[in-house]
Enzyme design. Sequence first.
Site, PDB file in Angstrom:
ATOM      1  N   HIS A 273       0.821  -1.203   0.000  1.00  0.00           N
ATOM      2  CA  HIS A 273       0.000   0.000   0.000  1.00  0.00           C
ATOM      3  C   HIS A 273       0.862   1.264   0.000  1.00  0.00           C
ATOM      4  CE1 HIS A 273       0.825   1.123   4.184  1.00  0.00           C
ATOM      5  NE2 HIS A 273       0.694  -0.151   4.505  1.00  0.00           N
TER       6      HIS A 273
ATOM      7  N   LYS B 123       1.992   5.180   1.033  1.00  0.00           N
ATOM      8  CA  LYS B 123       2.324   5.742   2.343  1.00  0.00           C
ATOM      9  C   LYS B 123       1.053   6.083   3.108  1.00  0.00           C
ATOM     10  CE  LYS B 123       5.858   8.443   2.835  1.00  0.00           C
ATOM     11  NZ  LYS B 123       6.767   9.633   2.802  1.00  0.00           N
TER      12      LYS B 123
ATOM     13  N   GLU C 201      -0.951   7.570   6.800  1.00  0.00           N
ATOM     14  CA  GLU C 201      -0.809   8.680   7.730  1.00  0.00           C
ATOM     15  C   GLU C 201       0.177   8.341   8.850  1.00  0.00           C
ATOM     16  OE1 GLU C 201      -1.800  11.621   7.401  1.00  0.00           O
ATOM     17  OE2 GLU C 201      -3.388  11.552   5.902  1.00  0.00           O
TER      18      GLU C 201
ATOM     19  N   THR D 280       1.997   0.645  13.049  1.00  0.00           N
ATOM     20  CA  THR D 280       0.601   0.622  12.596  1.00  0.00           C
ATOM     21  C   THR D 280      -0.057  -0.738  12.795  1.00  0.00           C
ATOM     22  OG1 THR D 280       1.220   2.262  10.929  1.00  0.00           O
ATOM     23  CG2 THR D 280      -0.951   1.249  10.722  1.00  0.00           C
TER      24      THR D 280
ATOM     25  N   ARG E 171      -6.097   1.123   4.049  1.00  0.00           N
ATOM     26  CA  ARG E 171      -4.953   1.617   3.287  1.00  0.00           C
ATOM     27  C   ARG E 171      -4.591   0.667   2.156  1.00  0.00           C
ATOM     28  NH1 ARG E 171      -3.320  -0.100   8.374  1.00  0.00           N
ATOM     29  NH2 ARG E 171      -1.426  -1.366   8.578  1.00  0.00           N
TER      30      ARG E 171
ATOM     31  N   GLU F  29      -1.485  -6.448   7.695  1.00  0.00           N
ATOM     32  CA  GLU F  29      -0.123  -6.219   8.144  1.00  0.00           C
ATOM     33  C   GLU F  29       0.178  -7.082   9.365  1.00  0.00           C
ATOM     34  OE1 GLU F  29       2.847  -5.831   7.977  1.00  0.00           O
ATOM     35  OE2 GLU F  29       3.251  -3.682   7.764  1.00  0.00           O
TER      36      GLU F  29
ATOM     37  N   TYR G  78       1.617  -5.615  15.483  1.00  0.00           N
ATOM     38  CA  TYR G  78       2.755  -5.174  16.289  1.00  0.00           C
ATOM     39  C   TYR G  78       2.467  -5.164  17.788  1.00  0.00           C
ATOM     40  CZ  TYR G  78       5.907  -3.957  12.492  1.00  0.00           C
ATOM     41  OH  TYR G  78       6.759  -4.014  11.412  1.00  0.00           O
TER      42      TYR G  78
ATOM     43  N   ARG H 289      11.194  -5.212  14.847  1.00  0.00           N
ATOM     44  CA  ARG H 289      10.699  -4.829  13.527  1.00  0.00           C
ATOM     45  C   ARG H 289      11.116  -5.802  12.440  1.00  0.00           C
ATOM     46  NH1 ARG H 289      11.911   1.173  11.818  1.00  0.00           N
ATOM     47  NH2 ARG H 289      10.506   0.492  10.160  1.00  0.00           N
TER      48      ARG H 289
ATOM     49  N   HIS I 266       0.369  -5.357   2.582  1.00  0.00           N
ATOM     50  CA  HIS I 266       1.212  -4.608   3.507  1.00  0.00           C
ATOM     51  C   HIS I 266       2.642  -5.117   3.458  1.00  0.00           C
ATOM     52  CE1 HIS I 266      -2.537  -3.052   5.337  1.00  0.00           C
ATOM     53  NE2 HIS I 266      -2.982  -4.233   4.935  1.00  0.00           N
TER      54      HIS I 266
END
Length: 228
Positions: free
Chosen positions: A9, A11, A13, A21, A60, A87, A90, A114, A182
């Site tokens: 996707h 960029k 916000e 995210t 997104r 995605e 996290y 990450r 993602h």
Amino acid sequence: MAKLVLIRHGKSEWNKSNQFTGWVDVDLAPEGVEQAKAAGKALKEHGLEFDYAYTSVLKRAIKTLHYALEECDQLWIPEFKTWRLNERHYGALQGKNKQKAAEKYGDEQVHIWRRSYDVLPPLLSADDEGSAAKDRRYANLDPRAIPGGENLKVTLERVIPLWQDEIAPKLLDNKNVIIAAHGNSLRALSKYIENISDEDIMNLEMATGQPVVYDFDEKLNVLSKEKY
């Protein structure tokens, strides 16, 4: 020869504000909209035609798919949305600024969270505010399938059934498929497709809004990989 196109996707916000995210449903930034449109124009310039489209249940990615398909005049093709392309989750890092997290936990620890293949982030419980367990879009899932946090290994484990049950059969039927998703769900899928090692996958980057095009033979061996 079947083709598979992957698009990360544009960029978002939270990409702009440098926040983790994951499964939070953040919108595209204006730059992300333009990246998605540019991807569609590139696909049109290369004459790519699709039979099926897949995306996540996060806007997104959905909007990226729609902008890209609109630019190449293929909004009409069958489209499927699935949480399996979300995605990577996290966990308790979601919503946190990445730089501030690095200051709190250390650059090395945040880098491990990450980019490593099998290290989990700090987890959210189902009772935590922001848990996906409270989100209506996941109401039909077995609660045990809703993560409190994921690494790339876990992300791959939820992506593989989609590949095996949905996408691979279409490619074997010589159908062309486009996926807008993602960075980490596409890294996981690329790892499986290309048989990338656990160590080397840490270095694979998926650029926002850049189509990656695979050509497959009749046994789903990768014949070529291009970026548009």
